[in-house]
Design an enzyme around this catalytic site. Sequence first.
Site, PDB file in Angstrom:
ATOM      1  N   GLY A 106       1.059  -1.222  -0.136  1.00 36.55           N
ATOM      2  CA  GLY A 106      -0.028   0.048  -0.049  1.00 36.55           C
ATOM      3  C   GLY A 106       0.849   1.226   0.419  1.00 36.55           C
ATOM      4  O   GLY A 106       1.914   1.157   0.426  1.00 36.55           O
ATOM      5  N   ASP A 107       0.854   2.031  -0.999  1.00 30.93           N
ATOM      6  CA  ASP A 107       1.617   3.461  -0.977  1.00 30.93           C
ATOM      7  C   ASP A 107       2.530   3.501   0.098  1.00 30.93           C
ATOM      8  O   ASP A 107       3.227   4.353   0.752  1.00 30.93           O
ATOM      9  CB  ASP A 107       0.977   4.891  -2.154  1.00 30.93           C
ATOM     10  CG  ASP A 107      -0.399   5.047  -1.405  1.00 30.93           C
ATOM     11  OD1 ASP A 107      -1.216   4.000  -0.484  1.00 30.93           O
ATOM     12  OD2 ASP A 107      -0.254   6.163  -1.479  1.00 30.93           O
ATOM     13  N   ASP A 143       6.745   5.092  -4.118  1.00 31.25           N
ATOM     14  CA  ASP A 143       7.207   4.891  -2.437  1.00 31.25           C
ATOM     15  C   ASP A 143       8.280   4.675  -2.055  1.00 31.25           C
ATOM     16  O   ASP A 143       8.831   5.465  -1.185  1.00 31.25           O
ATOM     17  CB  ASP A 143       6.351   4.371  -2.379  1.00 31.25           C
ATOM     18  CG  ASP A 143       4.797   3.836  -2.673  1.00 31.25           C
ATOM     19  OD1 ASP A 143       4.190   5.030  -3.361  1.00 31.25           O
ATOM     20  OD2 ASP A 143       4.247   2.629  -3.423  1.00 31.25           O
ATOM     21  N   GLY A 188       9.367   8.752 -13.982  1.00 29.44           N
ATOM     22  CA  GLY A 188       9.721   7.757 -14.056  1.00 29.44           C
ATOM     23  C   GLY A 188      11.082   7.486 -13.849  1.00 29.44           C
ATOM     24  O   GLY A 188      12.365   7.438 -13.200  1.00 29.44           O
ATOM     25  N   ASN A 199       4.425   1.564   2.132  1.00 28.85           N
ATOM     26  CA  ASN A 199       5.383   0.166   1.012  1.00 28.85           C
ATOM     27  C   ASN A 199       6.311   1.644   1.344  1.00 28.85           C
ATOM     28  O   ASN A 199       7.378   1.718   2.312  1.00 28.85           O
ATOM     29  CB  ASN A 199       5.414   0.901  -0.003  1.00 28.85           C
ATOM     30  CG  ASN A 199       4.479  -0.063  -0.607  1.00 28.85           C
ATOM     31  OD1 ASN A 199       4.310  -0.789   0.181  1.00 28.85           O
ATOM     32  ND2 ASN A 199       3.417   0.097  -1.960  1.00 28.85           N
ATOM     33  N   ALA A 203       5.689   0.712  -6.030  1.00 28.22           N
ATOM     34  CA  ALA A 203       6.243   0.984  -5.212  1.00 28.22           C
ATOM     35  C   ALA A 203       7.347   1.514  -5.321  1.00 28.22           C
ATOM     36  O   ALA A 203       8.543   2.099  -4.763  1.00 28.22           O
ATOM     37  CB  ALA A 203       7.196   0.040  -4.541  1.00 28.22           C
TER      38      ALA A 203
END
Length: 306
Positions: free
Chosen positions: A24-25, A256, A225, A28, A253
């Site tokens: 879970g964001d 995160d 990214g 993490n 993740a």
Amino acid sequence: MRIACLGECMIELSGSPLERRFGGDTLNTALYLARLLSSDPEPVAYISALGDDPLSRDMLARWREEGLDTERVAVRPGELPGLYLVELDPDGERRFFYWRDNSAARRHFATVEDFTPWLDRRRTDALYLSGISLALFPGQRREAFLDALEGFRAEGGQLWYDNNFRPALWQAAEARAAQERMLAMTDIALLTLDDECQLHGLRDAARVARNALDSGCGEVVVKRGAEPCLLAGPDHWLEVPAQSVPRVVDTCAAGDAFAAAYLASRIQGLDERHAAENGHRLAATVIGHFGAIIPRGSMPGIDPGG
């Protein structure tokens, strides 16, 4: 610093054959922060809710083993955690399928009336949350929570925010309104450009950063990214290249993990550039493994640089 992260952790199913993990964001980020700050006297706290089923008990035990403070994790008898399935393409990009509408966390966030234990300044200096955290609250509860966050910040607390937008959780108009309020009181914002594109149609990282600063945010990171991230603030404006990755296995993740290493670096007094380099390093490590949480032995530490 006494740090708390707020949100939902779910059971994760991924791989072929399917393997059960959890993720879970904000969980993490909390877990990676706890690992990176393990030498600090104050544990990282997680604020959420679980059921009293075997899977919830297992998650809670594993969080405690990682050093998380779970005192503010509510246990709701008879309820269950959410579940999500991750489907990966050959490049490691994700597609999510969720079963979370009736999760213990969703029900808890919909009914909680007193936010004082979450935002007690005697044990919380900084609170980390995300767009997904805000989406867990229904409309009126969300507004009440945002009011409480304003009070927390007025008392000297810091707010750290990641924009993570999931269209399956709420309408874009709701998310935009909540984020506008959130950014006005955020000390450090970690904004993913793809999510800003979905929310506002913005593809220009510089404009995203400028809008956040103009809203009142003190420090902005725009994540792109594999492209360089953009760092912006009153006294800095620079890009920091991402690290190359030999093979992307699973992008779960990545953002995160970046957030955890960036924030841990800033807590330890590093400047924005070195914090972003550490963020990229951990994110690059994470996407070389399956699942949101990598083995502890694979963790890179915080590099002071310079």
